[in-house]
Motif scaffolding. Structure first.
Motif, PDB file in Angstrom:
ATOM      1  N   GLN A 287       0.604  -1.175   0.090  1.00 53.84           N
ATOM      2  CA  GLN A 287       0.100  -0.149   0.086  1.00 53.84           C
ATOM      3  C   GLN A 287       0.874   1.353  -0.078  1.00 53.84           C
ATOM      4  OE1 GLN A 287      -2.520   0.539   3.617  1.00 53.84           O
ATOM      5  NE2 GLN A 287      -3.754   1.845   2.241  1.00 53.84           N
ATOM      6  N   GLU A 288       1.883   1.197   0.708  1.00 55.24           N
ATOM      7  CA  GLU A 288       2.683   2.516   1.087  1.00 55.24           C
ATOM      8  C   GLU A 288       3.572   2.682  -0.259  1.00 55.24           C
ATOM      9  OE1 GLU A 288       6.870   3.713   3.345  1.00 55.24           O
ATOM     10  OE2 GLU A 288       5.880   2.068   3.804  1.00 55.24           O
ATOM     11  N   LEU A 289       3.714   1.729  -1.241  1.00 53.72           N
ATOM     12  CA  LEU A 289       4.606   2.092  -2.313  1.00 53.72           C
ATOM     13  C   LEU A 289       3.671   2.343  -3.569  1.00 53.72           C
ATOM     14  CD1 LEU A 289       7.205  -1.187  -2.211  1.00 53.72           C
ATOM     15  CD2 LEU A 289       7.734   1.101  -2.311  1.00 53.72           C
ATOM     16  N   LEU A 290       2.429   1.960  -3.546  1.00 52.50           N
ATOM     17  CA  LEU A 290       1.610   2.228  -4.459  1.00 52.50           C
ATOM     18  C   LEU A 290       0.456   3.231  -4.399  1.00 52.50           C
ATOM     19  CD1 LEU A 290       0.924  -1.500  -6.089  1.00 52.50           C
ATOM     20  CD2 LEU A 290       2.627   0.189  -6.776  1.00 52.50           C
ATOM     21  N   LYS A 291       0.475   3.661  -3.197  1.00 54.28           N
ATOM     22  CA  LYS A 291      -0.709   4.687  -2.922  1.00 54.28           C
ATOM     23  C   LYS A 291      -0.755   5.941  -3.383  1.00 54.28           C
ATOM     24  CE  LYS A 291      -2.787   7.015   1.381  1.00 54.28           C
ATOM     25  NZ  LYS A 291      -2.709   6.985   2.838  1.00 54.28           N
ATOM     26  N   PRO A 292       0.516   6.500  -3.712  1.00 54.60           N
ATOM     27  CA  PRO A 292       0.683   7.798  -4.227  1.00 54.60           C
ATOM     28  C   PRO A 292       0.126   7.725  -5.733  1.00 54.60           C
ATOM     29  CG  PRO A 292       2.578   7.311  -3.232  1.00 54.60           C
ATOM     30  CD  PRO A 292       1.746   6.224  -3.169  1.00 54.60           C
ATOM     31  N   TRP A 293       0.276   6.434  -6.543  1.00 57.67           N
ATOM     32  CA  TRP A 293      -0.060   6.347  -7.748  1.00 57.67           C
ATOM     33  C   TRP A 293      -1.628   5.663  -7.971  1.00 57.67           C
ATOM     34  CZ3 TRP A 293       3.369   9.036  -9.909  1.00 57.67           C
ATOM     35  CH2 TRP A 293       4.609   9.108  -9.011  1.00 57.67           C
ATOM     36  N   SER A 294      -2.351   5.279  -6.892  1.00 57.73           N
ATOM     37  CA  SER A 294      -3.498   4.701  -6.847  1.00 57.73           C
ATOM     38  C   SER A 294      -4.608   5.404  -6.443  1.00 57.73           C
ATOM     39  CB  SER A 294      -3.471   3.409  -6.164  1.00 57.73           C
ATOM     40  OG  SER A 294      -2.521   2.470  -6.445  1.00 57.73           O
ATOM     41  N   GLU A 295      -4.383   6.840  -5.791  1.00 54.23           N
ATOM     42  CA  GLU A 295      -5.385   7.426  -5.285  1.00 54.23           C
ATOM     43  C   GLU A 295      -5.400   8.890  -5.675  1.00 54.23           C
ATOM     44  OE1 GLU A 295      -5.281   7.575  -1.210  1.00 54.23           O
ATOM     45  OE2 GLU A 295      -5.435   5.215  -0.721  1.00 54.23           O
ATOM     46  N   ASP A 296      -6.486   9.684  -5.807  1.00 52.26           N
ATOM     47  CA  ASP A 296      -6.191  11.092  -6.118  1.00 52.26           C
ATOM     48  C   ASP A 296      -5.550  11.919  -5.133  1.00 52.26           C
ATOM     49  OD1 ASP A 296      -7.646  10.652  -8.339  1.00 52.26           O
ATOM     50  OD2 ASP A 296      -9.785  11.351  -7.230  1.00 52.26           O
ATOM     51  N   VAL A 297      -4.575  12.719  -5.474  1.00 50.11           N
ATOM     52  CA  VAL A 297      -3.787  13.492  -4.686  1.00 50.11           C
ATOM     53  C   VAL A 297      -4.073  14.978  -4.854  1.00 50.11           C
ATOM     54  CG1 VAL A 297      -1.360  14.139  -3.718  1.00 50.11           C
ATOM     55  CG2 VAL A 297      -1.881  11.760  -4.567  1.00 50.11           C
ATOM     56  N   PHE A 298      -4.511  15.688  -4.157  1.00 53.25           N
ATOM     57  CA  PHE A 298      -4.927  17.174  -4.416  1.00 53.25           C
ATOM     58  C   PHE A 298      -5.886  17.372  -5.547  1.00 53.25           C
ATOM     59  CE2 PHE A 298      -0.745  17.398  -2.402  1.00 53.25           C
ATOM     60  CZ  PHE A 298      -0.944  18.350  -1.267  1.00 53.25           C
TER      61      PHE A 298
END
Length: 387
Positions: A156-167
């Motif tokens: 989850q930590e490795l892929l979270k930035p690329w799997s969820e909307d950020v800002f």
């Protein structure tokens, strides 16, 4: 672990004081060296192996290191009274010709794994050109091991930035690049869903092929969710002396490699996971490929999940750069290329860098507007190409 620029003094200090790695290397050197031994240290870095070779009685040591860390090694040799017994070369070992052959060649050119840059080709070259008949290579063997792991937090930590909307922005287009990268992440024994399987064993006394290919099958030991593959290595340095970076062992400077699956897969005891693994050296970089198939224990004919992955997806290839490397590409030198050619011609043993920099600022002020900038540019060319 040479051939890598950017290590800090603190990093070298960590490697020097790491007891598992250094105790094993020290024991191997002590066992292999006699008073008549000539030792070659490839990737000398801070010089710890060279200093130990002197301490254990080597007649002479040749220390090769392309990085500027060789200056640390020189200072340490002087501080320990070994200057007259160590000859330093700041270069790649493949470009050095020694005045004599070595009875012992010691190296640690690995990255996280032995599958790293030109590690194998450097050892093969040293073995053929620098090793005396009957000489000793340290290490003698490296084996790479793999096991399927359950690690939801890391996944989850490795892929979270690329799997969820950020800002409110969508970054998911790069999820494939993130999931197909080689990660340096530790695994613990409790993370293992399968027993380990050996992917490759390189015996450096005989190895000739730097590429890796293996097809293995894991049997799941417990119910869980498979998130990826953990990889580590074990080494035989000399005779029965060695160490391993396996889960459950002391943490070493290398870390451990981790390959993720495209998606997590639920598995049960008795399920089987087939891994077709390839790793090919392309230029200076290994391109990894792993084809994973998941089979239920009750049906081993059709996979319930299947992923085809490659680190090529994580390298962000520049298509124009790739085209320029193609065998059928017809190159035409750029303006900077033509200028570089002229500067190289001026490096004739008669013209100083100051004079070349003055010429650049006079003739090409649009490219090199200041003398300081021009001198820095020609200095880089001189460092790389002058004798």
């Amino acid at each position: 672990m040479s051939n890598v620029t950017g290590y800090s003094l603190n990093h070298y200090g960590t490697m020097i004081t790491g007891p598992v790695r250094m105790n094993a290397y020290a024991a191997a050197l002590k066992a292999a060296i006699s008073p008549t031994s000539v030792v070659l240290d490839i990737g000398a870095a801070s010089g710890i192996m060279s200093l130990l070779a002197c301490k254990y009685g080597a007649r002479h040591v040749y220390a090769i290191e392309p990085n500027d860390s060789i200056n640390v090694a020189r200072k340490l040799a002087k501080a320990n009274g070994y200057t007259d017994r160590i000859t330093f070369y700041q270069d790649l070992s493949t470009k050095v010709t020694l005045p004599e052959q070595a009875d012992v060649i010691v190296s640690d050119l690995r990255g996280v794994l032995p599958i790293f840059e030109h590690h194998v080709s450097s050892i093969c070259d040293a073995r053929s050109r620098h090793l005396a008949p009957g000489g000793v290579l340290i290490p003698q063997k490296d084996s790479v091991w793999a096991a399927v792991i359950e690690t939801p937090e890391v996944y989850q930590e490795l892929l979270k930035p690329w799997s969820e909307d950020v800002f409110g922005l969508d970054f998911s287009s790069h999820r494939t690049a993130a999931v197909d990268a080689v990660h340096n992440e530790l695994a613990q024994e409790e993370n293992l869903l399968t027993g380990p399987q050996c992917l490759i064993t390189w015996d450096y006394r005989t190895v000739s092929d730097a590429n890796v290919g293996a097809k293995i099958r894991f049997i799941v030991k417990r119910t869980g969710t498979a998130h990826g593959i953990s990889l580590w290595f074990e080494t035989v340095l000399f005779e029965d002396i060695g160490f391993a970076t396996a889960p459950g062992n002391d943490r070493l400077a290398y870390g451990m490699a981790m390959l993720l699956f495209t998606l997590p897969v639920d598995v049960a005891e008795g399920d089987q996971i087939e891994l077709d693994f390839k790793c090919n050296l392309v230029g200076d970089v290994y391109v990894w490929q792993w084809h994973s198939k998941f089979f239920e224990n009750t049906s081993l004919q059709e996979p319930k999940a299947e992923f085809q992955q490659s680190t090529f997806n994580a390298h962000f290839p520049n298509l124009k750069s790739l085209q320029k490397r193609a065998s059928n590409y017809i190159p035409l030198a750029s303006e900077e290329g033509e200028l570089t050619k002229q500067v190289l011609q001026m490096m004739n043993g008669k013209t100083s860098l100051e004079e070349i920099a003055n010429w650049l600022t006079t003739e090409f002020p649009n490219i090199h507007p200041t003398w300081q900038e021009a001198l820095g540019w020609v200095g880089e060319i001189s460092e790389k190409f002058s004798r």
